[in-house]
Motif scaffolding. Structure first.
Motif, PDB file in Angstrom:
ATOM      1  N   MET A   1     -43.739  62.040  -2.243  1.00 24.82           N
ATOM      2  CA  MET A   1     -45.071  61.480  -2.117  1.00 24.82           C
ATOM      3  C   MET A   1     -45.672  61.269  -3.500  1.00 24.82           C
ATOM      4  SD  MET A   1     -47.132  63.360   0.859  1.00 24.82           S
ATOM      5  CE  MET A   1     -46.351  63.540   2.414  1.00 24.82           C
ATOM      6  N   THR A   2     -46.383  60.208  -3.634  1.00 27.28           N
ATOM      7  CA  THR A   2     -47.048  59.906  -4.893  1.00 27.28           C
ATOM      8  C   THR A   2     -48.469  60.466  -4.861  1.00 27.28           C
ATOM      9  OG1 THR A   2     -45.787  57.870  -5.065  1.00 27.28           O
ATOM     10  CG2 THR A   2     -47.744  58.046  -6.426  1.00 27.28           C
ATOM     11  N   LEU A   3     -48.815  61.176  -5.909  1.00 32.54           N
ATOM     12  CA  LEU A   3     -50.170  61.710  -6.009  1.00 32.54           C
ATOM     13  C   LEU A   3     -51.157  60.573  -6.277  1.00 32.54           C
ATOM     14  CD1 LEU A   3     -49.422  64.880  -8.138  1.00 32.54           C
ATOM     15  CD2 LEU A   3     -49.890  64.774  -5.689  1.00 32.54           C
ATOM     16  N   ASP A  87     -52.960  68.845   4.436  1.00 37.42           N
ATOM     17  CA  ASP A  87     -52.082  69.415   3.420  1.00 37.42           C
ATOM     18  C   ASP A  87     -52.546  68.936   2.056  1.00 37.42           C
ATOM     19  OD1 ASP A  87     -50.138  70.476   1.825  1.00 37.42           O
ATOM     20  OD2 ASP A  87     -48.454  69.609   2.921  1.00 37.42           O
ATOM     21  N   ALA A  90     -49.635  68.436  -0.547  1.00 33.39           N
ATOM     22  CA  ALA A  90     -48.517  67.541  -0.265  1.00 33.39           C
ATOM     23  C   ALA A  90     -48.112  66.763  -1.514  1.00 33.39           C
ATOM     24  CB  ALA A  90     -48.880  66.565   0.850  1.00 33.39           C
ATOM     25  N   GLY A  91     -46.888  66.932  -1.932  1.00 36.39           N
ATOM     26  CA  GLY A  91     -46.374  66.209  -3.087  1.00 36.39           C
ATOM     27  C   GLY A  91     -46.838  66.760  -4.424  1.00 36.39           C
ATOM     28  N   ALA A  92     -47.627  67.827  -4.401  1.00 37.65           N
ATOM     29  CA  ALA A  92     -48.172  68.390  -5.642  1.00 37.65           C
ATOM     30  C   ALA A  92     -47.145  69.313  -6.311  1.00 37.65           C
ATOM     31  CB  ALA A  92     -49.439  69.180  -5.342  1.00 37.65           C
ATOM     32  N   PRO A  93     -47.244  69.454  -7.621  1.00 35.60           N
ATOM     33  CA  PRO A  93     -46.373  70.403  -8.313  1.00 35.60           C
ATOM     34  C   PRO A  93     -46.654  71.838  -7.842  1.00 35.60           C
ATOM     35  CG  PRO A  93     -47.640  69.075  -9.893  1.00 35.60           C
ATOM     36  CD  PRO A  93     -48.135  68.740  -8.528  1.00 35.60           C
ATOM     37  N   ASP A  94     -45.677  72.693  -7.962  1.00 39.41           N
ATOM     38  CA  ASP A  94     -45.798  74.082  -7.495  1.00 39.41           C
ATOM     39  C   ASP A  94     -46.970  74.837  -8.111  1.00 39.41           C
ATOM     40  OD1 ASP A  94     -43.561  73.694  -5.926  1.00 39.41           O
ATOM     41  OD2 ASP A  94     -42.185  74.697  -7.316  1.00 39.41           O
ATOM     42  N   SER A 121     -55.352  64.322 -10.541  1.00 39.75           N
ATOM     43  CA  SER A 121     -54.776  63.707  -9.350  1.00 39.75           C
ATOM     44  C   SER A 121     -54.968  64.638  -8.158  1.00 39.75           C
ATOM     45  CB  SER A 121     -53.290  63.390  -9.561  1.00 39.75           C
ATOM     46  OG  SER A 121     -52.574  64.534  -9.943  1.00 39.75           O
ATOM     47  N   ALA A 123     -53.462  65.187  -3.814  1.00 38.52           N
ATOM     48  CA  ALA A 123     -52.458  64.837  -2.817  1.00 38.52           C
ATOM     49  C   ALA A 123     -52.956  63.643  -2.003  1.00 38.52           C
ATOM     50  CB  ALA A 123     -52.201  66.020  -1.888  1.00 38.52           C
ATOM     51  N   THR A 125     -53.982  61.961   1.182  1.00 36.04           N
ATOM     52  CA  THR A 125     -54.418  62.427   2.494  1.00 36.04           C
ATOM     53  C   THR A 125     -55.012  61.256   3.261  1.00 36.04           C
ATOM     54  OG1 THR A 125     -56.607  63.030   1.667  1.00 36.04           O
ATOM     55  CG2 THR A 125     -54.929  64.761   1.654  1.00 36.04           C
TER      56      THR A 125
END
Length: 138
Positions: A1-3, A87, A90-94, A121, A123, A125
């Protein structure tokens, strides 16, 4: 997923404004509503809107809730309000997760999670993630 890229001031640009707002709050006797401590800048209007800027070296995570404008519900907030969970990671760095999970585990409603790594940035949604909390210095 792109932020999704956001057009927000950098933490360095926010610093002076956050400090000035904290000083005003302290002068009015509301020292607990806006302050900074090592690694964390906090804002809380006492009415359900709050934000924490968690400083992680050159990175940062902005978490919070704007109960008037956020249509996102993270973790227990989804169950409490009877809404589908959003979420926000979603797609975010840890490195975004620990501040958001800690706030949710502490009983805070989390309606926004934004990450800064040279730029802000969020996620992707289906619902807007609200503003960076209504009184939060931008």
């Amino acid at each position: 997923m792109t932020l999704v890229a956001l057009d927000l001031s950098t933490p360095a640009e926010m610093r002076g404004r956050w400090a000035a707002f904290a000083a005003i709050c302290a002068t009015r006797g509301w020292a607990g509503s806006c302050f900074a401590e090592p690694g964390r800048w906090h804002y809380d209007d006492g009415g359900g809107n709050w934000a924490d800027l968690r400083l992680l070296g050159d990175r940062a995570v902005l978490i919070g809730n704007d109960h008037e404008y956020s249509d996102t519900y993270f973790r227990a907030a989804a169950e409490y309000f009877g809404e589908p969970e959003t979420d926000l990671l979603a797609g975010a760095p840890d490195w975004w997760a620990p501040p958001a999970e800690a706030a949710a585990a502490a009983g805070e409603w989390v309606g926004l999670v934004y990450g800064f790594d040279g730029g802000w940035s969020r996620a992707p949604t289906r619902s807007p993630t609200g503003s960076a909390a209504s009184g939060c210095p931008r």
